[in-house]
Design a protein around this motif. Structure first.
Motif, PDB file in Angstrom:
ATOM      1  N   SER A 157      -1.192  -0.387   1.523  1.00  0.00           N
ATOM      2  CA  SER A 157      -0.090   0.420   2.047  1.00  0.00           C
ATOM      3  C   SER A 157       0.364   1.492   1.059  1.00  0.00           C
ATOM      4  O   SER A 157       1.261   2.262   1.370  1.00  0.00           O
ATOM      5  N   ALA A 158      -0.260   1.558  -0.100  1.00  0.00           N
ATOM      6  CA  ALA A 158       0.109   2.557  -1.095  1.00  0.00           C
ATOM      7  C   ALA A 158      -0.872   3.724  -1.084  1.00  0.00           C
ATOM      8  O   ALA A 158      -1.201   4.290  -2.111  1.00  0.00           O
ATOM      9  N   GLN A 159      -1.342   4.080   0.086  1.00  0.00           N
ATOM     10  CA  GLN A 159      -2.254   5.210   0.200  1.00  0.00           C
ATOM     11  C   GLN A 159      -1.979   5.957   1.501  1.00  0.00           C
ATOM     12  O   GLN A 159      -1.256   5.472   2.362  1.00  0.00           O
ATOM     13  N   GLU A 160      -2.557   7.130   1.612  1.00  0.00           N
ATOM     14  CA  GLU A 160      -2.274   7.992   2.764  1.00  0.00           C
ATOM     15  C   GLU A 160      -2.633   7.329   4.091  1.00  0.00           C
ATOM     16  O   GLU A 160      -1.855   7.336   5.034  1.00  0.00           O
ATOM     17  N   GLU A 166       9.848  -5.548   3.829  1.00  0.00           N
ATOM     18  CA  GLU A 166      10.040  -4.994   5.175  1.00  0.00           C
ATOM     19  C   GLU A 166      11.085  -5.784   5.953  1.00  0.00           C
ATOM     20  O   GLU A 166      11.922  -5.202   6.652  1.00  0.00           O
ATOM     21  N   ARG A 189      -3.018   4.019   5.556  1.00  0.00           N
ATOM     22  CA  ARG A 189      -2.792   2.582   5.378  1.00  0.00           C
ATOM     23  C   ARG A 189      -3.794   1.785   6.200  1.00  0.00           C
ATOM     24  O   ARG A 189      -4.139   2.182   7.306  1.00  0.00           O
ATOM     25  N   ASP A 202       5.434   0.438  -0.300  1.00  0.00           N
ATOM     26  CA  ASP A 202       4.198   1.174  -0.563  1.00  0.00           C
ATOM     27  C   ASP A 202       3.413   0.531  -1.706  1.00  0.00           C
ATOM     28  O   ASP A 202       3.264   1.089  -2.776  1.00  0.00           O
ATOM     29  N   LYS A 203       2.913  -0.658  -1.448  1.00  0.00           N
ATOM     30  CA  LYS A 203       2.119  -1.364  -2.455  1.00  0.00           C
ATOM     31  C   LYS A 203       0.867  -1.923  -1.796  1.00  0.00           C
ATOM     32  O   LYS A 203       0.837  -2.201  -0.600  1.00  0.00           O
ATOM     33  N   ASN A 204      -0.161  -2.071  -2.595  1.00  0.00           N
ATOM     34  CA  ASN A 204      -1.380  -2.742  -2.150  1.00  0.00           C
ATOM     35  C   ASN A 204      -1.259  -4.197  -2.596  1.00  0.00           C
ATOM     36  O   ASN A 204      -0.936  -4.459  -3.754  1.00  0.00           O
TER      37      ASN A 204
END
Length: 186
Positions: free
Chosen positions: A109-112, A152, A114, A70-72
């Motif tokens: 990917s660190a937001q509701e 991943e 993606r 979950d990182k941007n």
């Protein structure tokens, strides 16, 4: 060879060495103004774009080596080619060169919700702005189609290994290979 000729030869050699070192440090000096319009980004331009992106707190970017799902993160920084019409006008009519920009792809990917978003960053070599690029219908990048990050891949490997552990003997008996053998050959 006389003293004057040796001094001249030594002076020319010194000048050539300085020019070569200067050109190696700034490869864009080797291009005439016309060719530079379509040139790849220099290392300095990529670093300048990366710096401005990392300084934008609203992006909440993490370094690419951060082992989290979950990182941007930034996937790509490359030259954003100007419009063909602008390049042709510059080449044919001696108008000002088109603004040089970088094309950036960021995985959020660190937001509701993606998503994969594309940006233009410029003007280069000293960028000061960033604007979102409209997704083209044929080029829309879906979240599911993005390449997997190292975190991943590692998680997937461990899940597959965990799932097939009970079948390890069957795989060895029927194929002669195990998951470790398969992964070692990749």
């Amino acid at each position: 060879m006389g003293l004057a000729q040796r001094s001249l030869a030594l002076g020319c050699t010194a000048i050539m060495s300085v020019l070569q070192m200067t050109m190696a440090g700034n490869p864009n000096w080797m291009l005439n103004g016309k060719a530079q319009v379509l040139a790849d980004l220099s290392a300095q331009e990529i670093q300048a774009v990366h710096s401005i992106l990392m300084s934008r707190t609203e992006l909440d970017l993490q370094p690419s080596d951060t082992r989290a799902l979950d990182k941007n993160s930034v996937l790509l920084i490359e030259t954003l080619l100007p419009k063909k019409k602008d390049v042709q006008e510059f080449l044919n009519k001696e108008t000002n060169p088109p603004v040089r920009e970088a094309h950036v792809i960021i995985f959020f990917s660190a937001q509701e919700h993606r998503n994969v978003t594309e940006f233009a960053v410029g003007p280069l070599p000293q960028p000061i702005y960033m604007r979102e690029l409209s997704p083209r219908p044929a080029k829309h990048r879906s979240w599911a189609s993005r390449p997997m990050c190292k975190a991943e891949q590692s998680l997937l490997y461990h899940k597959v290994k965990e799932a097939i552990t009970p079948l390890q003997e069957l795989f060895l008996h029927t194929t002669g290979f195990s998951l470790e053998d398969a992964m070692a050959s990749v």
